[in-house]
Design a protein around this motif. Structure first.
Motif, PDB file in Angstrom:
ATOM      1  N   GLN A 254       0.841  -1.188   0.000  1.00 47.75           N
ATOM      2  CA  GLN A 254       0.000   0.000   0.000  1.00 47.75           C
ATOM      3  C   GLN A 254       0.876   1.237   0.000  1.00 47.75           C
ATOM      4  O   GLN A 254       2.024   1.194   0.415  1.00 47.75           O
ATOM      5  CB  GLN A 254      -0.904   0.034   1.231  1.00 47.75           C
ATOM      6  N   GLY A 255       0.294   2.328  -0.421  1.00 46.09           N
ATOM      7  CA  GLY A 255       1.060   3.561  -0.500  1.00 46.09           C
ATOM      8  C   GLY A 255       0.929   4.422   0.736  1.00 46.09           C
ATOM      9  O   GLY A 255       0.328   5.477   0.681  1.00 46.09           O
ATOM     10  N   PHE A 256       1.443   3.969   1.862  1.00 47.69           N
ATOM     11  CA  PHE A 256       1.471   4.842   3.028  1.00 47.69           C
ATOM     12  C   PHE A 256       2.870   4.812   3.640  1.00 47.69           C
ATOM     13  O   PHE A 256       3.184   4.019   4.500  1.00 47.69           O
ATOM     14  CB  PHE A 256       0.381   4.505   4.061  1.00 47.69           C
ATOM     15  N   PRO A 257       3.737   5.708   3.143  1.00 49.82           N
ATOM     16  CA  PRO A 257       5.115   5.737   3.634  1.00 49.82           C
ATOM     17  C   PRO A 257       5.175   6.175   5.094  1.00 49.82           C
ATOM     18  O   PRO A 257       4.291   6.876   5.583  1.00 49.82           O
ATOM     19  CB  PRO A 257       5.797   6.764   2.726  1.00 49.82           C
ATOM     20  N   ASP A 258       6.230   5.754   5.758  1.00 46.93           N
ATOM     21  CA  ASP A 258       6.421   6.139   7.158  1.00 46.93           C
ATOM     22  C   ASP A 258       7.448   7.263   7.282  1.00 46.93           C
ATOM     23  O   ASP A 258       8.159   7.368   8.267  1.00 46.93           O
ATOM     24  CB  ASP A 258       6.825   4.927   7.999  1.00 46.93           C
ATOM     25  N   PHE A 259       7.530   8.100   6.254  1.00 47.91           N
ATOM     26  CA  PHE A 259       8.456   9.225   6.253  1.00 47.91           C
ATOM     27  C   PHE A 259       7.818  10.373   5.470  1.00 47.91           C
ATOM     28  O   PHE A 259       6.914  10.161   4.670  1.00 47.91           O
ATOM     29  CB  PHE A 259       9.792   8.839   5.610  1.00 47.91           C
ATOM     30  N   SER A 260       8.290  11.577   5.727  1.00 50.48           N
ATOM     31  CA  SER A 260       7.790  12.744   5.002  1.00 50.48           C
ATOM     32  C   SER A 260       8.470  12.835   3.645  1.00 50.48           C
ATOM     33  O   SER A 260       9.584  12.338   3.465  1.00 50.48           O
ATOM     34  CB  SER A 260       8.087  14.023   5.785  1.00 50.48           C
ATOM     35  N   GLY A 261       7.806  13.505   2.727  1.00 47.87           N
ATOM     36  CA  GLY A 261       8.416  13.734   1.423  1.00 47.87           C
ATOM     37  C   GLY A 261       9.519  14.771   1.525  1.00 47.87           C
ATOM     38  O   GLY A 261       9.627  15.487   2.530  1.00 47.87           O
ATOM     39  N   PRO A 262      10.336  14.879   0.488  1.00 46.61           N
ATOM     40  CA  PRO A 262      11.425  15.864   0.498  1.00 46.61           C
ATOM     41  C   PRO A 262      10.884  17.288   0.643  1.00 46.61           C
ATOM     42  O   PRO A 262       9.804  17.611   0.135  1.00 46.61           O
ATOM     43  CB  PRO A 262      12.089  15.680  -0.868  1.00 46.61           C
TER      44      PRO A 262
END
Length: 116
Positions: free
Chosen positions: A37-45
């Motif tokens: 799934q598309g739920f990263p555990d980090f913020s985008g740049p």
């Protein structure tokens, strides 16, 4: 549906646990990267967040066309031409999707036909 039961009966089969739930649980169990799934555990740049904020402040906050924004489809066509020496038609051969599930569904339904 009866008069006493105002909730309509589902037309969907009883699916149980989805593959996304199963894969997410396995990724967590094995301390692996969850690609289901598309739920990263980090913020985008930061630069990407700034670009997003800029474009939203300029009013670019509406749904894109169903096939994707034309400049993006053109960029995809150009990159495809550079990499594969083939330039797909941006109007008939490129569709931008909201994610992998939508892309797979679109590809399968475009290619698979029921037997008659």
């Amino acid at each position: 549906m009866t008069q006493h039961n105002l909730i309509p009966e589902s037309k969907l089969p009883l699916l149980g646990t989805t593959i996304f739930s199963q894969m997410s649980a396995l990724a967590q169990q094995h301390n692996a990267i969850n690609l289901s799934q598309g739920f990263p555990d980090f913020s985008g740049p930061d630069y990407l967040q700034q670009r997003l904020a800029y474009h939203v402040s300029q009013g670019a906050n509406q749904y894109a066309p169903m096939t994707g924004a034309l400049p993006l489809r053109e960029a995809i066509a150009e990159k495809t031409a550079r990499l594969y020496d083939y330039r797909p038609d941006v109007e008939t051969e490129i569709t931008v999707t909201a994610g992998a599930t939508e892309a797979l569904y679109a590809a399968i339904t475009a290619l698979v036909r029921a037997r008659r």
